[in-house]
Design a protein around this motif. Structure first.
Motif, PDB file in Angstrom:
ATOM      1  N   HIS A 277       5.922  -6.262  10.264  1.00  0.00           N
ATOM      2  CA  HIS A 277       5.558  -7.675  10.162  1.00  0.00           C
ATOM      3  C   HIS A 277       4.422  -8.018  11.130  1.00  0.00           C
ATOM      4  O   HIS A 277       4.466  -9.028  11.839  1.00  0.00           O
ATOM      5  CB  HIS A 277       6.771  -8.572  10.427  1.00  0.00           C
ATOM      6  CG  HIS A 277       7.911  -8.330   9.478  1.00  0.00           C
ATOM      7  ND1 HIS A 277       7.829  -8.625   8.125  1.00  0.00           N
ATOM      8  CD2 HIS A 277       9.139  -7.810   9.674  1.00  0.00           C
ATOM      9  CE1 HIS A 277       8.968  -8.302   7.532  1.00  0.00           C
ATOM     10  NE2 HIS A 277       9.784  -7.794   8.447  1.00  0.00           N
ATOM     11  N   SER A 278       3.429  -7.179  11.150  1.00  0.00           N
ATOM     12  CA  SER A 278       2.299  -7.344  12.075  1.00  0.00           C
ATOM     13  C   SER A 278       1.278  -8.329  11.515  1.00  0.00           C
ATOM     14  O   SER A 278       0.984  -8.327  10.320  1.00  0.00           O
ATOM     15  CB  SER A 278       1.615  -6.002  12.319  1.00  0.00           C
ATOM     16  OG  SER A 278       2.512  -5.074  12.889  1.00  0.00           O
ATOM     17  N   ASP A 279       0.740  -9.175  12.401  1.00  0.00           N
ATOM     18  CA  ASP A 279      -0.343 -10.068  11.985  1.00  0.00           C
ATOM     19  C   ASP A 279      -1.673  -9.324  12.098  1.00  0.00           C
ATOM     20  O   ASP A 279      -1.717  -8.135  12.451  1.00  0.00           O
ATOM     21  CB  ASP A 279      -0.337 -11.358  12.808  1.00  0.00           C
ATOM     22  CG  ASP A 279      -0.508 -11.109  14.298  1.00  0.00           C
ATOM     23  OD1 ASP A 279      -0.917  -9.991  14.679  1.00  0.00           O
ATOM     24  OD2 ASP A 279      -0.227 -12.025  15.092  1.00  0.00           O
ATOM     25  N   LEU A 283      -2.493  -5.609  13.728  1.00  0.00           N
ATOM     26  CA  LEU A 283      -2.970  -4.567  12.818  1.00  0.00           C
ATOM     27  C   LEU A 283      -4.259  -3.947  13.340  1.00  0.00           C
ATOM     28  O   LEU A 283      -4.395  -2.719  13.402  1.00  0.00           O
ATOM     29  CB  LEU A 283      -3.200  -5.151  11.424  1.00  0.00           C
ATOM     30  CG  LEU A 283      -3.897  -4.227  10.413  1.00  0.00           C
ATOM     31  CD1 LEU A 283      -3.043  -3.005  10.123  1.00  0.00           C
ATOM     32  CD2 LEU A 283      -4.238  -4.982   9.135  1.00  0.00           C
ATOM     33  N   ILE A 284      -5.204  -4.791  13.728  1.00  0.00           N
ATOM     34  CA  ILE A 284      -6.491  -4.296  14.224  1.00  0.00           C
ATOM     35  C   ILE A 284      -6.309  -3.512  15.518  1.00  0.00           C
ATOM     36  O   ILE A 284      -6.870  -2.421  15.693  1.00  0.00           O
ATOM     37  CB  ILE A 284      -7.467  -5.474  14.420  1.00  0.00           C
ATOM     38  CG1 ILE A 284      -7.853  -6.065  13.061  1.00  0.00           C
ATOM     39  CG2 ILE A 284      -8.712  -5.022  15.183  1.00  0.00           C
ATOM     40  CD1 ILE A 284      -8.655  -7.341  13.148  1.00  0.00           C
ATOM     41  N   PHE A 307       1.922  -7.598   7.803  1.00  0.00           N
ATOM     42  CA  PHE A 307       1.784  -6.244   7.281  1.00  0.00           C
ATOM     43  C   PHE A 307       2.855  -5.326   7.857  1.00  0.00           C
ATOM     44  O   PHE A 307       3.073  -5.284   9.066  1.00  0.00           O
ATOM     45  CB  PHE A 307       0.399  -5.705   7.624  1.00  0.00           C
ATOM     46  CG  PHE A 307       0.090  -4.371   7.011  1.00  0.00           C
ATOM     47  CD1 PHE A 307      -0.292  -4.288   5.680  1.00  0.00           C
ATOM     48  CD2 PHE A 307       0.177  -3.217   7.752  1.00  0.00           C
ATOM     49  CE1 PHE A 307      -0.575  -3.056   5.101  1.00  0.00           C
ATOM     50  CE2 PHE A 307      -0.106  -1.990   7.193  1.00  0.00           C
ATOM     51  CZ  PHE A 307      -0.492  -1.904   5.857  1.00  0.00           C
ATOM     52  N   SER A 308       3.538  -4.587   6.981  1.00  0.00           N
ATOM     53  CA  SER A 308       4.540  -3.613   7.394  1.00  0.00           C
ATOM     54  C   SER A 308       4.233  -2.272   6.728  1.00  0.00           C
ATOM     55  O   SER A 308       4.062  -2.210   5.499  1.00  0.00           O
ATOM     56  CB  SER A 308       5.947  -4.072   7.012  1.00  0.00           C
ATOM     57  OG  SER A 308       6.301  -5.242   7.712  1.00  0.00           O
ATOM     58  N   LEU A 321      -6.931   2.988   5.492  1.00  0.00           N
ATOM     59  CA  LEU A 321      -7.778   1.875   5.060  1.00  0.00           C
ATOM     60  C   LEU A 321      -7.671   1.637   3.552  1.00  0.00           C
ATOM     61  O   LEU A 321      -7.726   0.485   3.094  1.00  0.00           O
ATOM     62  CB  LEU A 321      -9.231   2.147   5.446  1.00  0.00           C
ATOM     63  CG  LEU A 321      -9.555   2.067   6.943  1.00  0.00           C
ATOM     64  CD1 LEU A 321     -10.968   2.557   7.212  1.00  0.00           C
ATOM     65  CD2 LEU A 321      -9.381   0.640   7.465  1.00  0.00           C
ATOM     66  N   ASP A 322      -7.506   2.708   2.771  1.00  0.00           N
ATOM     67  CA  ASP A 322      -7.336   2.551   1.324  1.00  0.00           C
ATOM     68  C   ASP A 322      -6.086   1.741   1.000  1.00  0.00           C
ATOM     69  O   ASP A 322      -6.098   0.872   0.116  1.00  0.00           O
ATOM     70  CB  ASP A 322      -7.254   3.925   0.648  1.00  0.00           C
ATOM     71  CG  ASP A 322      -8.608   4.621   0.588  1.00  0.00           C
ATOM     72  OD1 ASP A 322      -9.637   3.920   0.720  1.00  0.00           O
ATOM     73  OD2 ASP A 322      -8.631   5.856   0.408  1.00  0.00           O
ATOM     74  N   ILE A 323      -5.003   2.021   1.709  1.00  0.00           N
ATOM     75  CA  ILE A 323      -3.753   1.298   1.479  1.00  0.00           C
ATOM     76  C   ILE A 323      -3.908  -0.178   1.823  1.00  0.00           C
ATOM     77  O   ILE A 323      -3.505  -1.068   1.070  1.00  0.00           O
ATOM     78  CB  ILE A 323      -2.615   1.936   2.309  1.00  0.00           C
ATOM     79  CG1 ILE A 323      -2.304   3.330   1.779  1.00  0.00           C
ATOM     80  CG2 ILE A 323      -1.364   1.054   2.268  1.00  0.00           C
ATOM     81  CD1 ILE A 323      -1.329   4.117   2.622  1.00  0.00           C
TER      82      ILE A 323
END
Length: 343
Positions: A277-279, A283-284, A307-308, A321-323
């Motif tokens: 559950h990252s914002d 993520l960056i 994002f998980s 990066l593709d995902i």
């Protein structure tokens, strides 16, 4: 006058090299030496050395032994003044041998290591009241604390403690920035306290992780084994047991509790990248840490995202990066070590 200053300067340099030698072998026996340093130590033969060792004066021996003794005492928790003369006597006998090693090292890898930031930092720690552990971006390191506890630092992390106070009546350290996993040696008489920018963690013997990057507006504590108390502004906000995690949101001034698989705690130690559950900010940061890159994005490109995902150590940058691109409908370019994300 100048001759006196030159002589004092020479003695000072010799003392610094003696301290450097102590640091050199300390890193070797703790698995922190570089491959070049390891080979230098393993392959050295004092009988074949063509260098002439310098003659150490009595004052140099005394000052050097005292400084090394202080360093060892603070690191390993033994500081009995009554026994110090015995230690000094033994080290005095070994001093000519150590002096020969110093000359050998000066003509090989010493000159290289002495001019690196890490060596100056290590020497600084010997003279400083603080012991500081640091890692660079994309770097993971494991250290042993004076009480026998283990800490593993993720990239861009700084952790410190006061040498003469740690393991006295309590075990107190400061996670100034970054992320660390702790495996704390049990000692009910001496609390283990981790201070971070958003919370304090108090334990007596357990394993847990603390995330406190200044770049993120969230910090967290997750427990693998044992029991952990989390305090904020000197007030207890929760008690965590295994498979529990607390997240402190500085923007919202909120605290939330959740369940987490113990296997998912600090997976970066194995070289994996786990996002829960990252914002966008996390993520960056995680991507930059894991792949040792810089990420540039358009404003609000990943706004309000959550994002998980879990990427194994072998996952390539392009695959990751593709995902992300497929999920959020974005594009990317890679140039050197810079990734640009755009719509």
């Amino acid at each position: 006058m100048n001759k006196k200053l030159n002589k004092e300067e020479q003695e000072k340099k010799k003392l610094i090299w003696f301290l450097w030698l102590h640091d050199y072998f300390h890193r070797y026996y703790n698995g922190q030496a570089s491959e070049k340093e390891i080979q230098s130590i393993k392959n050295w033969n004092p009988e074949k050395s063509e260098n002439t060792p310098f003659e150490a004066s009595e004052s140099q021996i005394k000052n050097g032994v005292e400084k090394v003794w202080e360093s060892l005492s603070s690191q390993y928790g033994f500081g009995n003044p009554e026994r110090r003369p015995i230690k000094v006597f033994r080290l005095q006998k070994l001093m000519p041998y150590a002096a020969a090693v110093i000359v050998m090292l000066m003509t090989s890898v010493a000159a290289y290591q002495y001019n690196t930031y890490g060596t100056f930092q290590s020497l600084g720690c010997l003279f400083s009241k603080e012991m500081v552990y640091q890692t660079d971006k994309g770097e993971v390191k494991k250290f042993t604390l004076p009480d026998g506890s283990f800490i593993t630092l993720n990239g861009n992390t700084t952790l410190a403690f006061v040498k003469n106070e740690f393991n006295d009546t309590k075990r107190e350290i400061w996670l100034e920035n970054g992320e660390a996993f702790f495996e704390v040696t049990k000692n009910p008489q001496k609390r283990f306290i981790v201070h971070s920018q958003d919370a304090d963690v108090v334990v007596k013997g357990t394993s847990f992780s603390v995330t406190a990057y200044k770049e993120l507006h969230k910090s967290s504590v997750a427990v693998r084994t044992g029991r952990v108390e989390v305090l904020r502004d000197n007030r207890k906000i929760c008690v965590l047991v295994p498979s529990q995690k607390v997240v402190i949101d500085k923007k919202k001034n909120a605290v939330s509790l959740s369940e987490i698989e113990t296997s998912a705690i600090a997976t970066w130690r194995q070289g994996n990248l786990t996002l829960n559950h990252s914002d966008a900010d996390e993520l960056i940061l995680r991507m930059e840490q894991h792949f040792d890159i810089e990420i540039i994005t358009q404003p609000d490109l990943l706004k309000d995202m959550s994002f998980s995902a879990s990427f194994e150590k072998e996952t390539s940058l392009n695959n990751a990066l593709d995902i992300i691109s497929d999920i959020y409908g974005i594009h990317y370019t890679i140039k050197n070590n810079t990734v640009t994300l755009y719509k």
